[in-house]
Design an enzyme around this catalytic site. Structure first.
Site, PDB file in Angstrom:
ATOM      1  N   VAL A 154       1.176   4.719   6.227  1.00 27.95           N
ATOM      2  CA  VAL A 154      -0.200   5.095   6.363  1.00 27.95           C
ATOM      3  C   VAL A 154      -0.432   6.731   6.143  1.00 27.95           C
ATOM      4  O   VAL A 154       0.254   7.369   7.183  1.00 27.95           O
ATOM      5  CB  VAL A 154      -0.545   4.560   7.678  1.00 27.95           C
ATOM      6  CG1 VAL A 154      -2.352   4.458   7.911  1.00 27.95           C
ATOM      7  CG2 VAL A 154      -0.217   2.900   7.913  1.00 27.95           C
ATOM      8  N   ILE A 155      -1.353   6.848   5.291  1.00 27.06           N
ATOM      9  CA  ILE A 155      -1.519   8.372   4.835  1.00 27.06           C
ATOM     10  C   ILE A 155      -2.939   8.571   5.342  1.00 27.06           C
ATOM     11  O   ILE A 155      -3.864   8.166   4.690  1.00 27.06           O
ATOM     12  CB  ILE A 155      -0.940   8.596   3.552  1.00 27.06           C
ATOM     13  CG1 ILE A 155       0.450   8.293   3.395  1.00 27.06           C
ATOM     14  CG2 ILE A 155      -1.370  10.120   3.131  1.00 27.06           C
ATOM     15  CD1 ILE A 155       1.061   8.391   1.861  1.00 27.06           C
TER      16      ILE A 155
ATOM     17  N   PHE B 173      10.971   0.220  13.719  1.00 30.32           N
ATOM     18  CA  PHE B 173       9.547   0.706  13.320  1.00 30.32           C
ATOM     19  C   PHE B 173       9.895   1.630  12.167  1.00 30.32           C
ATOM     20  O   PHE B 173      10.020   2.933  12.644  1.00 30.32           O
ATOM     21  CB  PHE B 173       8.763   1.327  14.552  1.00 30.32           C
ATOM     22  CG  PHE B 173       7.300   1.257  14.328  1.00 30.32           C
ATOM     23  CD1 PHE B 173       6.219   0.735  13.809  1.00 30.32           C
ATOM     24  CD2 PHE B 173       6.900   2.996  14.085  1.00 30.32           C
ATOM     25  CE1 PHE B 173       5.142   0.747  13.455  1.00 30.32           C
ATOM     26  CE2 PHE B 173       5.423   2.981  13.672  1.00 30.32           C
ATOM     27  CZ  PHE B 173       4.841   2.124  13.460  1.00 30.32           C
TER      28      PHE B 173
ATOM     29  N   ARG C  35       9.894  12.052   4.131  1.00 30.97           N
ATOM     30  CA  ARG C  35      10.763  11.291   5.188  1.00 30.97           C
ATOM     31  C   ARG C  35      10.972   9.781   4.533  1.00 30.97           C
ATOM     32  O   ARG C  35      11.581   9.042   5.217  1.00 30.97           O
ATOM     33  CB  ARG C  35       9.557  10.874   6.273  1.00 30.97           C
ATOM     34  CG  ARG C  35       9.155  11.984   7.053  1.00 30.97           C
ATOM     35  CD  ARG C  35       8.105  11.878   7.990  1.00 30.97           C
ATOM     36  NE  ARG C  35       7.511  13.406   8.308  1.00 30.97           N
ATOM     37  CZ  ARG C  35       6.486  13.507   9.268  1.00 30.97           C
ATOM     38  NH1 ARG C  35       5.961  12.318   9.689  1.00 30.97           N
ATOM     39  NH2 ARG C  35       6.053  14.486   9.386  1.00 30.97           N
TER      40      ARG C  35
ATOM     41  N   GLU D 203      -1.365  -5.697   7.980  1.00 26.76           N
ATOM     42  CA  GLU D 203      -0.659  -7.024   7.809  1.00 26.76           C
ATOM     43  C   GLU D 203       0.542  -7.233   8.470  1.00 26.76           C
ATOM     44  O   GLU D 203       1.112  -8.258   8.650  1.00 26.76           O
ATOM     45  CB  GLU D 203      -0.975  -7.500   6.515  1.00 26.76           C
ATOM     46  CG  GLU D 203      -2.187  -7.771   5.889  1.00 26.76           C
ATOM     47  CD  GLU D 203      -3.143  -6.532   5.811  1.00 26.76           C
ATOM     48  OE1 GLU D 203      -2.575  -5.693   5.192  1.00 26.76           O
ATOM     49  OE2 GLU D 203      -4.211  -6.739   6.043  1.00 26.76           O
TER      50      GLU D 203
ATOM     51  N   PHE E 136       0.855  -1.230   0.060  1.00 23.74           N
ATOM     52  CA  PHE E 136      -0.059  -0.015   0.041  1.00 23.74           C
ATOM     53  C   PHE E 136       0.993   1.264   0.103  1.00 23.74           C
ATOM     54  O   PHE E 136       1.823   1.395   0.616  1.00 23.74           O
ATOM     55  CB  PHE E 136      -0.895  -0.091   1.041  1.00 23.74           C
ATOM     56  CG  PHE E 136      -2.196   0.654   1.147  1.00 23.74           C
ATOM     57  CD1 PHE E 136      -3.257   0.018   0.828  1.00 23.74           C
ATOM     58  CD2 PHE E 136      -2.061   1.964   1.106  1.00 23.74           C
ATOM     59  CE1 PHE E 136      -4.460   0.771   0.695  1.00 23.74           C
ATOM     60  CE2 PHE E 136      -3.571   2.775   1.115  1.00 23.74           C
ATOM     61  CZ  PHE E 136      -4.529   2.086   0.861  1.00 23.74           C
TER      62      PHE E 136
ATOM     63  N   HIS F 138      -9.901   5.513   7.871  1.00 26.54           N
ATOM     64  CA  HIS F 138      -9.632   4.294   8.970  1.00 26.54           C
ATOM     65  C   HIS F 138      -8.043   4.506   9.438  1.00 26.54           C
ATOM     66  O   HIS F 138      -7.692   3.733  10.013  1.00 26.54           O
ATOM     67  CB  HIS F 138      -9.808   2.907   8.217  1.00 26.54           C
ATOM     68  CG  HIS F 138     -11.034   2.573   7.548  1.00 26.54           C
ATOM     69  ND1 HIS F 138     -12.110   2.635   8.716  1.00 26.54           N
ATOM     70  CD2 HIS F 138     -11.502   2.228   6.819  1.00 26.54           C
ATOM     71  CE1 HIS F 138     -13.183   2.487   8.067  1.00 26.54           C
ATOM     72  NE2 HIS F 138     -13.033   2.029   6.849  1.00 26.54           N
TER      73      HIS F 138
ATOM     74  N   THR G 237      -7.648   7.639   3.820  1.00 31.22           N
ATOM     75  CA  THR G 237      -8.861   6.956   4.547  1.00 31.22           C
ATOM     76  C   THR G 237      -9.197   7.493   5.872  1.00 31.22           C
ATOM     77  O   THR G 237      -8.399   7.856   6.709  1.00 31.22           O
ATOM     78  CB  THR G 237      -7.959   5.508   4.602  1.00 31.22           C
ATOM     79  OG1 THR G 237      -9.257   4.519   5.555  1.00 31.22           O
ATOM     80  CG2 THR G 237      -6.902   5.283   5.476  1.00 31.22           C
TER      81      THR G 237
HETATM   82  N1  INI Z   1      -2.659   0.426   4.555  1.00 30.79           N
HETATM   83  C1  INI Z   1      -1.505   1.160   4.429  1.00 30.79           C
HETATM   84  O1  INI Z   1      -0.387   0.523   4.602  1.00 30.79           O
HETATM   85  N2  INI Z   1      -1.512   2.562   4.576  1.00 30.79           N
HETATM   86  C2  INI Z   1      -2.715   3.284   4.159  1.00 30.79           C
HETATM   87  O2  INI Z   1      -2.425   4.504   4.039  1.00 30.79           O
HETATM   88  C3  INI Z   1      -3.926   2.459   4.202  1.00 30.79           C
HETATM   89  N3  INI Z   1      -5.202   3.206   3.969  1.00 30.79           N
HETATM   90  O3  INI Z   1      -4.943   4.508   3.724  1.00 30.79           O
HETATM   91  O4  INI Z   1      -6.201   2.672   4.180  1.00 30.79           O
HETATM   92  C4  INI Z   1      -3.844   0.969   4.402  1.00 30.79           C
HETATM   93  N4  INI Z   1      -5.123   0.258   4.400  1.00 30.79           N
HETATM   94  C5  INI Z   1      -4.827  -0.995   3.981  1.00 30.79           C
HETATM   95  C6  INI Z   1      -4.923  -2.063   5.359  1.00 30.79           C
HETATM   96  O5  INI Z   1      -3.520  -1.729   5.946  1.00 30.79           O
HETATM   97  C7  INI Z   1      -4.993  -3.448   5.222  1.00 30.79           C
HETATM   98  O6  INI Z   1      -4.217  -3.997   4.119  1.00 30.79           O
HETATM   99  C8  INI Z   1      -6.544  -3.525   4.476  1.00 30.79           C
HETATM  100  O7  INI Z   1      -7.351  -2.924   5.510  1.00 30.79           O
HETATM  101  C9  INI Z   1      -6.806  -5.181   4.532  1.00 30.79           C
HETATM  102  O8  INI Z   1      -6.435  -5.815   5.588  1.00 30.79           O
END
Ligand code: INI
Length: 160
Positions: A86-87, A118, A132, A63, A27, A93, A91
């Site tokens: 993770v941005i 990390f 970064r 994961e 991702f 989420h 999302t």
């Molecule tokens: N996963 C990321 O690594 N970065 C993100 O920004 C992100 N967003 O934005 O949703 C993200 N989502 C997927 C998540 O990590 C899982 O792979 C997915 O929910 C399936 O379990």
């Protein structure tokens, strides 16, 4: 000559016989690939042969902890490096994904005793993430690689 200085215990950056795995999420791969390049280049620059580095790819940051746990429990690695991005813009989420990833990584390290660096970015924008991942904020993948090496050597020095 005796001194009354406290003894300082710290890890150095020697890589000797280390085996290190990077767990990198796909991702936001344009960011994570830059983190991964920084990590691998740093490990190699410190003398770690390529054959002692493994890269495991996972779908997203969520994961990462499960795969780290599997690798840590295999006892095949001296240290592990978590790399992801993770941005917030992507999302609603964000907080769940970022929070689960960070606390999961910490839990795996404590549970298994295997040092895990990390290198997962949590940012508000892609721009901040790129800064970064080799931009003006340095490369957090490279920083994580140094942390991994230092922590292995520190924990070895703390062995009874
Ligand atoms: N996963 C990321 O690594 N970065 C993100 O920004 C992100 N967003 O934005 O949703 C993200 N989502 C997927 C998540 O990590 C899982 O792979 C997915 O929910 C399936 O379990």
């Amino acid at each position: 000559m005796p001194t009354d200085q406290p003894r300082v215990i710290e890890g150095d950056l020697s890589v000797r016989d280390l085996r290190i795995a990077c767990v990198a999420s796909r991702f936001n791969d344009y960011v994570v690939e830059a983190l991964l390049r920084g990590a691998v280049e740093t490990l190699k620059r410190h003398g770690l042969p390529e054959k002692q580095i493994e890269i495991v790819r996972v779908p997203g940051a969520f994961e990462i902890p499960l795969v780290l746990r599997r690798l840590a429990m295999s006892r095949r690695y001296d240290a592990l490096i978590a790399l992801g991005a993770v941005i917030r813009g992507d999302t609603p989420h964000f907080d769940y994904v970022a929070g689960e990833c960070a606390s999961g990584v910490g839990r795996v390290a404590l549970e298994t005793g295997v040092p895990i660096a990390f290198g997962v970015l949590t940012t508000d924008s892609v721009e901040q993430a790129m800064d970064r991942a080799g931009g003006k904020g340095g490369n957090k993948g490279a920083d994580a690689a140094l942390t991994a090496i230092e922590m292995v050597n520190l924990l070895r020095r703390l062995e009874p």
